[in-house]
Design a protein around this motif. Sequence first.
Motif, PDB file in Angstrom:
ATOM      1  N   LYS A 182      -4.790  20.825 -11.911  1.00  0.00           N
ATOM      2  CA  LYS A 182      -5.835  20.310 -12.804  1.00  0.00           C
ATOM      3  C   LYS A 182      -6.193  21.306 -13.896  1.00  0.00           C
ATOM      4  N   GLU A 205       3.430  14.901 -10.643  1.00  0.00           N
ATOM      5  CA  GLU A 205       2.074  14.708 -11.165  1.00  0.00           C
ATOM      6  C   GLU A 205       1.941  15.267 -12.582  1.00  0.00           C
ATOM      7  N   ARG A 243       1.004  13.168 -16.151  1.00  0.00           N
ATOM      8  CA  ARG A 243      -0.068  13.577 -17.066  1.00  0.00           C
ATOM      9  C   ARG A 243       0.450  13.935 -18.439  1.00  0.00           C
TER      10      ARG A 243
END
Length: 92
Positions: A27, A53, A57
Amino acid sequence: MTYALHHIDKRTFLVNGLGGMYGEQLKAIGDDDALLVVSFSPYAQETREMADEARKRGVPLVVITDSNLSPWPASPTSRWWCTKQRSRASAA
């Protein structure tokens, strides 16, 4: 790699999943960042999930691995594979 890049004043962070914190570390990757993945057989599941992931993104993904058949996300920004005899590059 992190150590070497720090010596040329490049902002780098090692995503090591310490304490199972892969998601939290992922993140922290911002819009101007890229993810460099270095992995060889047997290709850790956590590393594959993190790369998947990151691609979802829209994070640019550079993969260094040991085979062009390695299980990495489709269409990395750049993929390098290395063998004992030679290395090759493939750009998207």
